[in-house]
Design an enzyme around this catalytic site. Structure first.
Site, PDB file in Angstrom:
ATOM      1  N   PHE A 100      -6.733  15.395   2.753  1.00  0.00           N
ATOM      2  CA  PHE A 100      -5.378  15.096   2.299  1.00  0.00           C
ATOM      3  C   PHE A 100      -4.659  14.302   3.387  1.00  0.00           C
ATOM      4  O   PHE A 100      -5.038  14.342   4.563  1.00  0.00           O
ATOM      5  CB  PHE A 100      -4.619  16.383   1.966  1.00  0.00           C
ATOM      6  CG  PHE A 100      -4.244  16.491   0.510  1.00  0.00           C
ATOM      7  CD1 PHE A 100      -5.222  16.598  -0.463  1.00  0.00           C
ATOM      8  CD2 PHE A 100      -2.919  16.468   0.095  1.00  0.00           C
ATOM      9  CE1 PHE A 100      -4.897  16.698  -1.806  1.00  0.00           C
ATOM     10  CE2 PHE A 100      -2.582  16.567  -1.245  1.00  0.00           C
ATOM     11  CZ  PHE A 100      -3.574  16.676  -2.200  1.00  0.00           C
ATOM     12  N   GLN A 214      11.367  13.178   0.872  1.00  0.00           N
ATOM     13  CA  GLN A 214      10.045  12.553   0.823  1.00  0.00           C
ATOM     14  C   GLN A 214       9.804  11.798  -0.476  1.00  0.00           C
ATOM     15  O   GLN A 214       9.974  12.342  -1.567  1.00  0.00           O
ATOM     16  CB  GLN A 214       8.951  13.609   0.976  1.00  0.00           C
ATOM     17  CG  GLN A 214       7.547  13.023   0.979  1.00  0.00           C
ATOM     18  CD  GLN A 214       6.503  14.066   1.313  1.00  0.00           C
ATOM     19  OE1 GLN A 214       6.036  14.778   0.435  1.00  0.00           O
ATOM     20  NE2 GLN A 214       6.152  14.176   2.592  1.00  0.00           N
ATOM     21  N   HIS A 216       6.852  10.226  -2.647  1.00  0.00           N
ATOM     22  CA  HIS A 216       5.398  10.219  -2.825  1.00  0.00           C
ATOM     23  C   HIS A 216       5.004   8.802  -3.214  1.00  0.00           C
ATOM     24  O   HIS A 216       5.628   8.204  -4.090  1.00  0.00           O
ATOM     25  CB  HIS A 216       4.984  11.206  -3.922  1.00  0.00           C
ATOM     26  CG  HIS A 216       3.527  11.530  -3.917  1.00  0.00           C
ATOM     27  ND1 HIS A 216       2.564  10.603  -4.264  1.00  0.00           N
ATOM     28  CD2 HIS A 216       2.855  12.667  -3.605  1.00  0.00           C
ATOM     29  CE1 HIS A 216       1.375  11.157  -4.168  1.00  0.00           C
ATOM     30  NE2 HIS A 216       1.517  12.408  -3.760  1.00  0.00           N
ATOM     31  N   LEU A 226       3.705  12.383 -11.254  1.00  0.00           N
ATOM     32  CA  LEU A 226       2.886  12.273 -10.055  1.00  0.00           C
ATOM     33  C   LEU A 226       1.429  11.966 -10.378  1.00  0.00           C
ATOM     34  O   LEU A 226       0.824  12.605 -11.232  1.00  0.00           O
ATOM     35  CB  LEU A 226       2.961  13.597  -9.283  1.00  0.00           C
ATOM     36  CG  LEU A 226       2.058  13.728  -8.057  1.00  0.00           C
ATOM     37  CD1 LEU A 226       2.527  12.796  -6.960  1.00  0.00           C
ATOM     38  CD2 LEU A 226       2.037  15.174  -7.570  1.00  0.00           C
ATOM     39  N   GLU A 229      -2.205  13.016  -4.742  1.00  0.00           N
ATOM     40  CA  GLU A 229      -2.871  12.511  -3.554  1.00  0.00           C
ATOM     41  C   GLU A 229      -4.378  12.766  -3.607  1.00  0.00           C
ATOM     42  O   GLU A 229      -5.158  12.091  -2.940  1.00  0.00           O
ATOM     43  CB  GLU A 229      -2.267  13.192  -2.323  1.00  0.00           C
ATOM     44  CG  GLU A 229      -2.518  12.491  -1.022  1.00  0.00           C
ATOM     45  CD  GLU A 229      -1.505  12.927   0.018  1.00  0.00           C
ATOM     46  OE1 GLU A 229      -1.931  13.468   1.044  1.00  0.00           O
ATOM     47  OE2 GLU A 229      -0.300  12.733  -0.214  1.00  0.00           O
ATOM     48  N   ARG A 269       2.668  10.353   3.827  1.00  0.00           N
ATOM     49  CA  ARG A 269       3.386   9.824   2.667  1.00  0.00           C
ATOM     50  C   ARG A 269       4.562   8.933   3.044  1.00  0.00           C
ATOM     51  O   ARG A 269       4.849   7.950   2.348  1.00  0.00           O
ATOM     52  CB  ARG A 269       3.867  10.995   1.805  1.00  0.00           C
ATOM     53  CG  ARG A 269       2.725  11.732   1.130  1.00  0.00           C
ATOM     54  CD  ARG A 269       3.190  13.014   0.491  1.00  0.00           C
ATOM     55  NE  ARG A 269       2.091  13.661  -0.230  1.00  0.00           N
ATOM     56  CZ  ARG A 269       2.203  14.838  -0.829  1.00  0.00           C
ATOM     57  NH1 ARG A 269       3.343  15.511  -0.784  1.00  0.00           N
ATOM     58  NH2 ARG A 269       1.172  15.359  -1.470  1.00  0.00           N
ATOM     59  N   HIS A 337       9.741  13.045  -4.251  1.00  0.00           N
ATOM     60  CA  HIS A 337       8.796  14.118  -4.520  1.00  0.00           C
ATOM     61  C   HIS A 337       9.225  15.463  -3.942  1.00  0.00           C
ATOM     62  O   HIS A 337       9.022  16.502  -4.568  1.00  0.00           O
ATOM     63  CB  HIS A 337       7.433  13.727  -3.932  1.00  0.00           C
ATOM     64  CG  HIS A 337       6.338  14.698  -4.185  1.00  0.00           C
ATOM     65  ND1 HIS A 337       5.949  15.059  -5.470  1.00  0.00           N
ATOM     66  CD2 HIS A 337       5.519  15.396  -3.343  1.00  0.00           C
ATOM     67  CE1 HIS A 337       4.948  15.927  -5.400  1.00  0.00           C
ATOM     68  NE2 HIS A 337       4.681  16.164  -4.124  1.00  0.00           N
ATOM     69  N   ARG A 372       6.786  16.184   5.237  1.00  0.00           N
ATOM     70  CA  ARG A 372       5.802  17.205   4.888  1.00  0.00           C
ATOM     71  C   ARG A 372       4.441  16.579   4.636  1.00  0.00           C
ATOM     72  O   ARG A 372       4.333  15.575   3.928  1.00  0.00           O
ATOM     73  CB  ARG A 372       6.240  17.975   3.634  1.00  0.00           C
ATOM     74  CG  ARG A 372       5.194  18.995   3.179  1.00  0.00           C
ATOM     75  CD  ARG A 372       5.665  19.779   1.974  1.00  0.00           C
ATOM     76  NE  ARG A 372       5.736  19.013   0.759  1.00  0.00           N
ATOM     77  CZ  ARG A 372       4.696  18.698  -0.019  1.00  0.00           C
ATOM     78  NH1 ARG A 372       3.472  19.059   0.336  1.00  0.00           N
ATOM     79  NH2 ARG A 372       4.864  18.018  -1.132  1.00  0.00           N
TER      80      ARG A 372
END
Length: 563
Positions: A100, A214, A216, A226, A229, A269, A337, A372
């Site tokens: 990730f 954040q 995304h 979404l 990821e 991100r 996000h 994050r």
């Protein structure tokens, strides 16, 4: 759900009310796709997970909280396994982990690409065995009841009947999620309107680090849905209009020893979203009906890998974009996000307001800092949900019953709701107009890149919208499932949260993580290695104070993820 289970296990004599404005299985965790981070692989370590998290958060994380988080995350994930969560497996039968963004090692547990769905089902089913847990499904909380300096319950509307009544308690835990709906393009469900943040803020608890929002990098352009990821973790590529993997032109701090061309889509991100903006500025994005996009290419993965590892991605693309990623490119753009900030809590979820606790995205503990890392949020729910549950149970066990004077507060709240909303017939402002203008203001003033001038305009605009909101029109005065009343109350919460975001962003004169100022382009550790705390004053205005970041082991450095 995790907090409720922890309370029931800590003190079975306590009665637990789970109050939710939607049926619990419809809460937004059900949409989480990618996975949950926890050290389990032989080549991984807790220190590496902690360092990735802290450097990924641009050194704004409290390192004592991160240490506890990475230590307890694998334990919580294994507990979920024992409760029945169907984690994906390797051919040898071990827990499978995937890469990730921003993580140097593969440590993200997953259940195909429906991880949140399976986690929520597991927790919900486990909670049913505790008779002390009572659910108030489809109840909407409008106010925290505070007496003698401590929170002692809530006022809530039963949506089915319209009944407004208090629910008294010796402690309250907020687990209401984020506030993505203050922006126009978001992966967040329509229920994520910052309710818990606004409730705590109005009651006197500060909101922390609200400027860090954040984006995304891969959301569908119209719906904001979404594209996880995990699609990039499995080998997806981001391409500009020339079919070029443009991320190789940007410093993403991607992990070594992976080859750069393989790992660059797994940069953090914030940096991927910033790279998108640069591609747009260079004229290398693709113009679409809902703004500029780039393409996510999964075609080279093949049908077998897509159907086995990311089947939900294919389903979403087919249903909402009418394309098949097995043979077609997916148009994507950055969308809001997650909010790194939230209600200020300590490591056990306790806020500065006695009797009030918070966990999950509504809270800021702070393990996420300025950005994050993907797959840290789901284990955060488990670790800090459990910690908040245990702490609240211990606190409640020492408290006397709530004061009967709270009933008068609840009656005042009932009269306010009826006077200002249900029985109000002379409003001239439309709910949808104010909401749209708020979202546009946030996108323009507090987006991926900000400036002092733009943030000042946004603050002025939000102040004007707050004034106009006092004159909002209400057409529906019915009691049963009055969705207009719910939407108006949600808008009131969102306006408060939006102002907090803008005020904190205006005060932070630096660029750090997801907060990028075009007029202050560098990180300033001397002035701003600190958490912002936004308090509401008694006259309705706000003030921002600062709290030092807790640094225990790693001094601030460049975000290079081991390179």
């Amino acid at each position: 759900m995790r907090a409720a289970i922890a309370i029931a296990e800590t003190n079975p004599r306590l009665r637990v009310a789970v109050v939710s404005k939607v049926y619990p299985m419809r809460s937004h965790t059900v949409s989480a796709e990618g996975g949950a981070a926890g050290v389990i692989a032989a080549d991984d370590s807790l220190d590496e997970h902690a360092y990735d998290t802290i450097s990924g958060g641009d050194w704004l994380c409290d390192q004592d909280a991160v240490d506890e988080f990475v230590k307890e995350a694998p334990q919580e994930l294994l507990r979920l396994e024992h409760w029945g969560c169907p984690w994906s497996r390797t051919p040898e039968g071990r827990i499978a982990v995937r890469a990730f963004g921003g993580m140097q090692k593969k440590r993200t547990w997953f259940a195909a690409d429906k991880t949140g769905f399976h986690m929520l089902h597991t927790l919900f089913q486990t909670s049913l065995k505790y008779t002390s847990v009572v659910r108030y499904d489809e109840w909407f909380v409008t106010k925290l009841l505070v007496d003698d300096g401590r929170v002692q319950g809530v006022v809530a509307i039963e949506l089915m009947s319209g009944k407004i009544q208090p629910i008294l308690a010796k402690a309250v835990i907020l687990c209401t999620g984020g506030c993505g709906r203050v922006f126009p393009f978001t992966t967040n469900a329509s229920i994520k309107t910052g309710d818990g943040m606004a409730l705590a803020y109005a009651a006197g608890a500060p909101l922390k680090d609200m400027e860090f929002i954040q984006y995304h990098p891969t959301g569908l352009p119209f719906t904001g849905i979404l594209i996880t990821e995990a699609a990039r973790a499995e080998g997806g590529w981001l391409l500009n209009k020339d079919g070029y993997r443009y991320l190789q032109d940007y410093n993403l701090g991607t992990p070594e020893p992976e080859p750069v061309l393989r790992s660059m889509e797994l940069g953090p991100r914030d940096r991927l979203s910033q790279a998108f903006v640069k591609e747009v500025e260079k004229g290398r994005a693709i113009d679409g009906p809902y703004g500029a996009v780039v393409h996510l290419d999964l075609r080279h993965l093949g049908r077998q890998v897509i159907d086995a590892k990311i089947p939900f991605v294919r389903e979403l693309c087919q249903k909402y974009q009418n394309i098949d990623p097995v043979k077609e490119l997916i148009p994507v753009r950055p969308v809001i996000h997650y909010v790194m900030g939230g209600v200020h809590t300590d490591i056990d979820g306790a806020t500065p307001l006695a009797g009030l606790y918070a966990a999950g995205e509504v809270a800021c503990v702070s393990i996420n800092g300025a950005n994050r890392l993907g797959s840290n949020s789901l284990p955060e729910l488990l670790v800090f949900g459990a910690r908040a549950g245990r702490a609240a149970a211990e606190y409640a066990s020492t408290q006397t019953d709530p004061n009967s004077s709270l009933l008068a507060q609840a009656e005042d709240e009932r009269r306010r709701l009826e006077r200002d909303f249900l029985h109000k017939t002379d409003g001239a402002e439309r709910l949808a107009t104010i909401r749209t203008e708020m979202q546009e203001t946030m996108e323009q003033g507090a987006g991926i890149y900000r400036s002092g001038e733009g943030l000042t305009r946004a603050a002025d605009r939000l102040r004007e919208l707050q004034e106009r909101f006092r004159n909002v029109a209400m057409q529906d005065s019915s009691r049963t499932f009055n969705t207009e009343l719910t939407a108006v109350l949600e808008l009131s919460f969102m306006l408060d949260v939006a102002e907090s975001i803008v005020h904190c962003a205006l005060r932070r004169e630096e660029s750090r993580g997801a907060h990028q100022r075009t007029d202050f382009t560098g990180r300033d550790d001397e002035r701003f290695l600190a958490h912002s705390l936004n308090y509401r004053n008694s006259d309705g205005s706000s003030r921002v104070e600062y709290l030092p970041v807790t640094i225990t082991r790693w001094l601030p450095g460049e975000r290079v993820y081991g390179r």
